[in-house]
Design an enzyme around this catalytic site. Structure first.
Site, PDB file in Angstrom:
ATOM      1  N   VAL A  15     -16.323   3.340   3.722  1.00  0.00           N
ATOM      2  CA  VAL A  15     -16.776   2.663   2.505  1.00  0.00           C
ATOM      3  C   VAL A  15     -18.234   2.229   2.635  1.00  0.00           C
ATOM      4  CG1 VAL A  15     -16.393   0.698   0.965  1.00  0.00           C
ATOM      5  CG2 VAL A  15     -14.444   1.909   1.960  1.00  0.00           C
ATOM      6  N   GLY A 188      -5.881  12.442   5.407  1.00  0.00           N
ATOM      7  CA  GLY A 188      -6.596  11.176   5.495  1.00  0.00           C
ATOM      8  C   GLY A 188      -6.112  10.118   4.530  1.00  0.00           C
ATOM      9  N   GLU A 191      -2.860   6.247   7.418  1.00  0.00           N
ATOM     10  CA  GLU A 191      -3.409   5.887   8.722  1.00  0.00           C
ATOM     11  C   GLU A 191      -2.519   6.440   9.832  1.00  0.00           C
ATOM     12  OE1 GLU A 191      -6.233   4.333   9.078  1.00  0.00           O
ATOM     13  OE2 GLU A 191      -6.572   3.755   6.984  1.00  0.00           O
ATOM     14  N   ASP A 202       0.864  -3.100   2.122  1.00  0.00           N
ATOM     15  CA  ASP A 202      -0.433  -2.900   1.469  1.00  0.00           C
ATOM     16  C   ASP A 202      -0.330  -3.190  -0.022  1.00  0.00           C
ATOM     17  OD1 ASP A 202      -3.282  -1.428   1.466  1.00  0.00           O
ATOM     18  OD2 ASP A 202      -2.082  -0.575  -0.166  1.00  0.00           O
ATOM     19  N   LYS A 206      -2.012  -6.316  -2.522  1.00  0.00           N
ATOM     20  CA  LYS A 206      -2.729  -6.065  -3.770  1.00  0.00           C
ATOM     21  C   LYS A 206      -2.081  -6.802  -4.936  1.00  0.00           C
ATOM     22  CE  LYS A 206      -4.337  -1.554  -2.157  1.00  0.00           C
ATOM     23  NZ  LYS A 206      -4.177  -0.086  -2.239  1.00  0.00           N
TER      24      LYS A 206
END
Length: 431
Positions: A15, A188, A191, A202, A206
């Site tokens: 990023v 990709g 992980e 995850d 969020k």
């Protein structure tokens, strides 16, 4: 009046390098929008000698955070380190140093967001975090600004691209869970340790961020009911399709006079619902407002440039505030007290797949259990192919989560029941 904006970039991974690329490639556009150039003054990295494919000079890189925070010419900190402890400490130090922060860190914002926002208020600094949810989709800004005049009653959607990619491959390419996960890892999307994705953590982080903003209240990670992909059984996707549903790992947040409820779990979505056609690594979130009605936000949920685009949008917003002298003027304290619904106030339809002994009277006995807990059945299907065992498929009308749990408990204690193979909430339907 400032004649330039200087950035301290913390982290130069996927990023961070994307942010540097966008700032470099779009410099003319940024200067036109802001009236001043925006440049990266310093970059915090772990290894000064690592080869990097970028145009930044070597002297820009440093391993010392204090060198960045002590530089009075640096106006804004962009945190893209990842992880929790180091990133949280860096954000706290930046805010205490009087520097605004842009972060893409969902883990930190889900766990410590309220404290960090209050720290930003105390230091009259901005703290922006658009890229923490939804990659390139402008969800945070929509909830904070675009729908600020509305009252959000619910939001639901796909907020994890890895699990959506896996379920897409399982459904459309007839892949096993293991093969779909392997392909996601190779591309990709997943992980090396995919636990946070496939176990729903995850997505839960969020949903904490989204629900806190949507309902202007404190939502904690412990408030989120979480189930992951590992509980999906062989044949569940095919069964869902037979009944006109698609299986998705979805996050949902709802609020009414009884309080809030937030969940992340595999759910059955009607094939007619737009979420059913969101495939691969894409994200989509439905927002329900009292005035606006239903709105849907769709786009890539991850990746270097989509996420970096959201980070850069926050940079532009922070720069505008700096140039106008209004940074740190937003109030971030929750409007409403935290009040989480109990299970007897959470309502939905449920899909139950039960393996039973194929004997006379079993169906009658099981339907009596549902009746005993006040649950009516919309669908009852029996599938038997060997005369010894049978699969019963029940889809309920709306019942409370407590009713669902009570029924599950009694089914598991019933001698004729071999196993409750799977159970899912049915999303997107009210009947």
């Amino acid at each position: 009046m400032k004649n330039e904006i200087n950035i301290g970039l913390l982290g130069f991974g996927v990023v961070g390098s994307g942010v540097a690329q966008i700032l470099d490639n779009h410099q003319e556009d940024l200067q036109h929008k802001l009236g001043v150039p925006v440049s990266i003054k310093k970059v915090l990295v772990k290894n000064l000698y690592k080869e990097r494919d970028c145009d930044l000079p070597a002297e820009v890189f440093t391993t010392d955070l204090n060198e960045i925070l002590g530089d009075s010419s640096i106006d804004l900190i962009v945190e893209v380190i990842g992880g929790t402890t180091e990133a949280r400490e860096a954000i706290e130090k930046s805010l205490n140093a009087g520097k605004g922060v842009v972060t893409a860190n969902k883990d930190v914002m889900a766990e410590y967001g309220l404290d960090l926002l209050q720290l930003a208020d105390e230091n009259k600094c901005d703290l922006f975090f658009e890229a923490s949810v939804g990659g390139g989709i402008p969800l945070i800004r929509t909830l904070e600004d675009g729908l600020a005049s509305d009252r959000i009653s619910a939001l639901t959607g796909i907020v994890n691209g890895t699990t959506n990619f896996i379920l897409t491959k399982m459904k459309h390419d007839n892949m096993s869970y293991e093969d779909a996960l392997a392909e996601a890892t190779e591309l990709g999307f997943a992980e090396a340790d995919p636990s946070a994705d496939v176990d729903g953590i995850d997505a839960a982080r969020k949903m904490v961020i989204l629900a806190s903003l949507a309902f202007s209240t404190e939502v904690r990670l412990d408030d989120v009911f979480v189930r992951g992909l590992r509980e999906i059984q062989d044949g569940d996707l095919e069964l869902a399709a037979q009944f006109g549903y698609t299986l998705k790992l979805a996050g949902s947040a709802k609020k009414n006079c009884d309080g809030i409820e937030v969940a992340v779990e595999p759910v059955l979505v009607p094939d007619s619902h737009p979420l059913a056609s969101v495939n691969n690594e894409f994200n989509a979130v439905y927002v329900y407002g009292e005035a606006v009605g239903e709105t849907m936000f769709y786009g890539p949920g991850a990746g270097s440039l989509p996420t970096a685009t959201s980070v850069t949008a926050d940079i532009v917003a922070a720069c505008r505030n700096l140039l106008m002298g209004v940074n740190g003027r937003r109030i971030h304290s929750p409007q409403h007290e935290r009040h989480v619904k109990t299970d007897d106030r959470k309502f939905a339809r449920y899909f139950h797949r039960i393996r039973v002994k194929d004997e006379v009277g079993v169906l009658t006995k099981l339907t009596a259990i549902y009746s005993r807990y006040g649950a009516s059945l919309a669908t009852v299907i029996q599938d038997s192919d060997n005369g010894i065992e049978a699969d019963l498929i029940f889809i309920t009308h709306q019942i409370s989560r407590q009713q669902h749990l009570d029924i599950m408990n009694e089914l598991n204690e019933t001698p004729e029941v071999i196993n409750v193979l799977s159970h899912y909430r049915v999303e997107g339907e009210s009947r």
